[in-house]
Write a protein that holds these residues in place. Structure first.
Motif: not given
Lengths: 351, 351, 351
Positions: A4-5, A96-97, A115-119
């Motif tokens: 999921r992450d 929301g996502y 934990k959302a990390d665009e990199s």
């Protein structure tokens, strides 16, 4: 059970216009839309009021307004207006996502929001470069793991794609190595001094035996960088940098829809070398659509057979090494995510 | 679980011709047919011999004859002839349903036969009056309760029907009252001195603000009388009797097919007042087909979302008052029917 | 639960060409194919490697080669080659089915391989004789037992086929006898000195009352020899050998696909007697296609009704005698097969 992450693709940028679109991603109903200023957003596709799908609603400025009774949500999923009421009831919210548009694709973070990390979005810079020649999207009624398996064992080109990019030499005489670095599994297959398959004769112009490489790089959960190519027999493993190579780059990535279906994205660019006639590019790309369709067909058929008797045994062969290694990495990451959640739950329980 | 001791519509009169028709009503297979003299009848759609559907059979005089081996039943479901046998085996019978044709509709009593009382058929005299302008039937893949909900909360016109009969004024500025008398729940919504929606401009000819009413009268289990209309702003709540009103009467009633599907009937008549040009009636009725289709579409979408996760929570808003009141009446009646059955069972047990 | 130690038809000979065909037989996925020399073979349709269906593969000489990664099997199901490997992994095999081509049909033995005995293939020599006029295959969504029932009780001709080969005289005035010899159940129905149904008037040319016979011979699990015919009223039960008879032979046999679906084969030949004009043969055979379709339609409808409520009771009538007798034989044989397996299992357990 899915990882999921991670960032998962929901749509090609050009397919998301001014109407919200409903997708199922990792078994969850999701509505993806563009806000008034064009930035993408994604919410749980189920109004918290009476469970109409928000994808039947309308974008009004920053908000998505339910098409049944008009409840409005911001891009985080917080209810911000209820018609005829001064106050929004407490707790009126949907999930929301985190959503990012990059490399011509709309990416959603399906796990813990902190934990959302665009990199961590896979590097797919080829996909919106001018050199890219073909791309597509398929809805496949099969578990995404079967697509991963397909791309980890490229011996299948000799059978599934026998009329175009493959011949039995790949499977019978391939020299295969599998390397794992961190979470990346690279499977290299070299077939030296063997006849060229049809597409390599037609698009590559090879009249004699070739030295051929197939390099598959797997990044969990479902992203593949594939480099394919050949030279006339001679350079051996120096082919990928040889000026007279015939080569191309394929990216494939997928998003589980359910345990039995998958959103499958792919894009391809040529890297034909400096001295080649490019008039064969278009028919070559047309072949690629056929190749993808051949994989699609065998994988769906395989899934149907598995569904009939999920416990039927399988027998390992040598060509499965890359498949097994990639599955090991996937299982390890699933376990790590599970421990992370347990640990977070324990931590919460102590407070 | 459905309310059973009620009359339910199975068909429009004109749709039942000389061939038996198979319907599922309240989860039961039913064959509806006309006897030789034209009177309607209805039986369990399953031959007691070897379970072929009687709807594949033929009407012979008073009887329905199974199309497989020729067993004949009268209109009560009693087996009256077996080919080649002098006597009918004891117990050869299927369930019969009391059946009445009234108001252009075929009505079946789905509960205890002794309780069948024709006076309980909903008063739908409009439906076969000359003034009625449009009617229809839909097969909807959704629980009939979702249609009841839809018709108890008419704020949805502002969103579902925003292009024709609705605008947001209904939801944002409606004055709503809910009254319950016995089993009838009446929800009235007044929107005073607000702009007219498209259909009221076009068919009603309003150029200025209007006073508008929407009065929904619910009779369990699933019958609705809806009165809609408007005047130019001014008369306020005296609109329904104002000579210059633009008004119409809608009836909607439904029969559960299964827990997930519904037979939906509707009919509409105008009550446009005395001084109006009637040339707009036809386009107005055409709009009504579109309105019904818009409800159909959002309700089926809502059902699909509910089916994905039947336990997903809902949040109450103020517009739900009428919905909640009608649901309370329905639950009370279900409980009363249940107690009636228990009591009958206890009575039987004592004998 | 199906009888297994029997030959079951998978295909008409002419339908099995050079491409493998996938069938489900007795709930098992089977691939049927012709080897290089044309002889038929049949394997489990699931590669032992990664469970792709072998029906997507290719025949290479004696072997069937999986279309995904190239694993090859001989006609017994033994893995004989894995691409790129010197040795086949031990245990790489799929189930093979003894397969025989006879009477224009491909027959598979679905039970214990040691018991496969070609002499047990039903005698269907008519089916590839020149006199045979029509044949067909249907895929029916119903349990094969319902087809057996249909063919054991031919009173249904008076209702299902009332427009062609049947009339109510068959059901109302038939003299019926059922005899069991070993596993064969013969049901004879005589209708003497009664009017002829339409087909017998048209194709048989009867203008007066007829003496008619219908003789159904059932061989488990699902094979029927049916002899039909008539003479002008007079000869009574001597009709089948009367020179002026109008008669024909029908064979019907079926293979369970699943508990809810059946592969149904049929063939028909005339035996019209010596003095008849054969110009009516073609329209007569056209009628037979319609007759089969009428049975198909009522049996599928019956199955749907049974599926709605599998426990709904049935009531026996006199016409069911043959049906009941054939079902008794089937149950006895199922029990015998079950005891055989238990006994074999006990024997194994002692070692």
């Amino acid at each position: 059970m899915f990882l999921r992450d991670y960032w998962y693709a929901a749509a090609w940028s050009e397919d998301l216009k001014d109407q919200p679109i409903a997708y199922t991603l990792l078994n969850e109903p999701v509505v993806v839309y563009r806000r008034g200023d064009g930035r993408p957003a994604a919410l749980e596709d189920r109004c918290a009021h009476r469970r109409a799908p928000l994808s039947k609603g309308r974008v009004v400025g920053e908000n998505l307004v339910c098409g049944y009774h008009g409840v409005a949500y911001d891009c985080k999923g917080t209810g911000v207006h209820v018609p005829g009421q001064a106050q929004v009831p407490p707790g009126l919210r949907v999930r929301g996502y985190p959503t990012v548009e990059r490399h011509g694709c709309i990416w959603l973070w399906m796990g813990d929001q902190e934990k959302a990390d665009e990199s961590k979005i896979p590097d797919l810079h080829w996909a919106d470069s001018p050199g890219w020649g073909a791309k597509g999207r398929l809805h496949m009624r099969a578990h995404y793991q079967l697509l991963n398996d397909n791309l980890c064992d490229l011996s299948h080109l000799g059978y599934v794609h026998a009329s175009n990019v493959g011949n039995t030499a790949l499977a019978e005489h391939g020299q295969v190595e599998t390397q794992t670095e961190g979470n990346v599994v690279r499977t290299s297959r070299w077939t030296l001094d063997r006849p060229a398959p049809n597409t390599y004769v037609g698009a590559g112009g090879f009249k004699k035996n070739i030295d051929r490489w197939q390099i598959s790089e797997f990044l969990p959960p479902s992203f593949f960088l594939l480099n394919f190519g050949a030279t006339e027999a001679g350079p051996g493993r120096a082919g990928p940098t040889h000026p007279d190579r015939f080569a191309f780059q394929v990216c494939q990535w997928s998003t589980p829809e359910t345990e039995g279906s998958t959103h499958w994205f792919w894009a391809i660019a040529h890297d034909f070398g400096q001295n080649r006639d490019l008039s064969m590019a278009l028919p070559f790309y047309e072949t690629m659509y056929k190749v993808v369709q051949e994989d699609f067909s065998i994988i769906e058929a395989q899934q149907r057979t598995i569904d009939r008797d999920p416990n039927a045994p399988i027998t390992k062969i040598e060509a499965d090494n890359g498949v097994m290694e990639a599955r090991r990495v996937g299982v390890r990451l699933l376990n790590e995510e599970g421990r992370g959640r347990d640990s977070a739950a324990r931590k919460l329980a102590r407070h």
